[in-house]
Design a protein around this motif. Structure first.
Motif, PDB file in Angstrom:
ATOM      1  N   GLN A   1     -41.067  65.614  24.471  1.00 50.24           N
ATOM      2  CA  GLN A   1     -39.882  66.241  25.041  1.00 50.24           C
ATOM      3  C   GLN A   1     -39.511  67.456  24.197  1.00 50.24           C
ATOM      4  O   GLN A   1     -39.627  67.425  22.979  1.00 50.24           O
ATOM      5  CB  GLN A   1     -38.715  65.263  25.053  1.00 50.24           C
ATOM      6  CG  GLN A   1     -38.856  64.132  26.054  1.00 50.24           C
ATOM      7  CD  GLN A   1     -37.611  63.272  26.127  1.00 50.24           C
ATOM      8  OE1 GLN A   1     -36.541  63.666  25.664  1.00 50.24           O
ATOM      9  NE2 GLN A   1     -37.736  62.093  26.715  1.00 50.24           N
TER      10      GLN A   1
ATOM     11  N   LEU B   1     -47.879  64.651  24.095  1.00 54.99           N
ATOM     12  CA  LEU B   1     -46.837  64.853  25.099  1.00 54.99           C
ATOM     13  C   LEU B   1     -45.502  64.660  24.405  1.00 54.99           C
ATOM     14  O   LEU B   1     -45.235  63.599  23.846  1.00 54.99           O
ATOM     15  CB  LEU B   1     -46.998  63.852  26.252  1.00 54.99           C
ATOM     16  CG  LEU B   1     -48.313  63.905  27.040  1.00 54.99           C
ATOM     17  CD1 LEU B   1     -48.376  62.745  28.026  1.00 54.99           C
ATOM     18  CD2 LEU B   1     -48.453  65.227  27.773  1.00 54.99           C
TER      19      LEU B   1
ATOM     20  N   VAL C   1     -44.573  59.832  26.478  1.00 51.95           N
ATOM     21  CA  VAL C   1     -43.956  61.078  26.022  1.00 51.95           C
ATOM     22  C   VAL C   1     -43.077  60.806  24.810  1.00 51.95           C
ATOM     23  O   VAL C   1     -42.150  59.982  24.879  1.00 51.95           O
ATOM     24  CB  VAL C   1     -43.121  61.738  27.139  1.00 51.95           C
ATOM     25  CG1 VAL C   1     -42.488  63.037  26.643  1.00 51.95           C
ATOM     26  CG2 VAL C   1     -43.995  62.003  28.364  1.00 51.95           C
TER      27      VAL C   1
ATOM     28  N   THR D   1     -40.943  67.943  29.512  1.00 53.55           N
ATOM     29  CA  THR D   1     -42.118  67.473  28.778  1.00 53.55           C
ATOM     30  C   THR D   1     -43.042  68.637  28.467  1.00 53.55           C
ATOM     31  O   THR D   1     -43.361  69.446  29.343  1.00 53.55           O
ATOM     32  CB  THR D   1     -42.883  66.408  29.580  1.00 53.55           C
ATOM     33  OG1 THR D   1     -42.035  65.288  29.804  1.00 53.55           O
ATOM     34  CG2 THR D   1     -44.117  65.946  28.812  1.00 53.55           C
TER      35      THR D   1
END
Length: 372
Positions: A355, A353, A59, A366
């Motif tokens: 944040q 992916l 992520v 996410t």
């Protein structure tokens, strides 16, 4: 964007880690009366942390632009709580489409309303609660927002029934709701997807069915209880919520000890869910309810006084075991996120992916971004 090979390698790493140590996290701490492992808690945690440092988090972290708070007009955000507004602002900060927007499970359509206002895009919001549709439509009309609500059950939609060439958005859609969105997206001509999943355990099936063909090869079998671990962090819980949770755990253990004493059966017997309001009162009301569930006589005040210190000791054990289990929370959540990313990749989509808001604003921070 992450390549298919990157997604597969990352999934394999987390899959092997979770499967190798399944005995440390696929368990219920409430069922134990003694420490279940040969190593101490500290030794286990140290070993696991060392192994976790070798795993790469797929992520992408927050960037500076995302962490800046948007200065929204006060009249537009009236009624949206602080954390929710921060989540919406971060979500919109990652939205970079010029397509018309389809908002999935919209509620009152706060995300769609602010998105339409800032990006000057038309928004269609799908929501199954008619009252919320009416309230959201009234807000959109009041503020002159190009947002139209459709009252529908998204779980009943047939594949291919959604508009083509749109950007589908969903903020914290739970379990089966976001699974159905992924299925609709891959079976339609949807151009782009912006999805923040939540509450993976809220599904009809007793066990998790992986979405991607790659994840279907995993040896893991995940129950609803296992899936709950992925969302068992309480960063957004207030002091009152934390206090009630502690009280609930203690009182449930008191009942377990009482039932074992009365029946001579030490095996764990779970109680059903109950309104949390009962944990603001006296333990006697809870015990009356719990005893009724199992057809037991009520304990005396003296019996309760003897059981409370035993339950406190059991609670310390529960928390020590849970401290070990919590080290697997993030790997399990990443396993689930990567399954969704692989599913999209297998259907010919590029996937990222990212944040979209700080962890203290939401642990489920996410965002899955997908394009053809």
């Amino acid at each position: 964007m992450l390549t298919s090979a990157q997604l597969q390698q990352s999934f394999t790493d987390y899959d092997q880690f979770l499967a190798t140590h399944s005995g440390l996290w696929q368990c219920n701490p409430f069922t134990y009366t003694h420490w279940p492992w040969s190593q101490s808690a500290e030794a286990i945690r140290t070993r696991l942390r060392q192994q976790l440092q070798l795993l790469t988090d797929p992520v992408a972290p927050l960037d500076a632009l995302t962490t800046e708070q948007t200065a929204w007009p006060f009249w537009l955000t009236n009624g949206i709580q602080g954390r929710k507004l921060a989540q919406i602002s971060g979500f919109i900060g990652q939205f970079d489409s010029q397509q018309a927007v389809l908002e999935w499970c919209s509620g009152k359509g706060h995300l769609g309303r602010l998105l339409s206002y800032q990006r000057l895009l038309p928004v269609t919001s799908l929501e199954w609660q008619k009252t919320l549709c009416e309230q959201g439509q009234a807000l959109a009309q009041q503020h002159g927002i190009a947002q139209q609500f459709q009252h529908c059950d998204v779980l009943a939609l047939t594949p291919g029934s959604l508009p083509n060439n749109c950007a589908m958005v969903a903020l914290h859609a739970c379990g089966d709701l976001h699974r159905r969105l992924l299925e609709q997206f891959t079976h339609s001509s949807g151009a782009e997807l912006f999805l923040a999943p939540c509450c993976y355990h809220l599904q009809a099936a007793s066990y998790y069915q992986p979405l991607s063909k790659y994840a279907q090869q995993s040896p893991l079998q995940l129950s609803k209880s296992d899936l709950k671990l992925a969302v068992q962090d309480f960063v957004t819980a207030g002091q009152r919520t934390a206090r009630l949770r502690d009280t609930e755990q203690l009182w449930r253990l008191v009942f377990q000890e009482y039932r074992a004493l009365l029946c001579g059966d030490p095996s764990y017997q779970p109680l059903p869910a109950i309104n949390k309001q009962i944990f603001t009162g006296d333990i006697s009301a809870f015990m009356a309810w719990a005893c009724q569930q199992h057809g037991l006589k009520l304990p005396s005040a003296a019996e309760l006084a003897e059981l409370l210190p035993i339950a406190h000791q059991r609670l310390r054990l529960v928390r020590d075991i849970d401290d070990v289990r919590q080290l697997f929370r993030r790997p399990l959540e990443l396993w689930l996120l990567l399954d969704r990313a692989l599913y999209l990749s297998e259907h010919g989509y590029q996937v990222a992916l990212k944040q979209f808001c700080p962890y203290q604003h939401s642990p489920r921070n996410t965002l899955i971004i997908s394009r053809r």
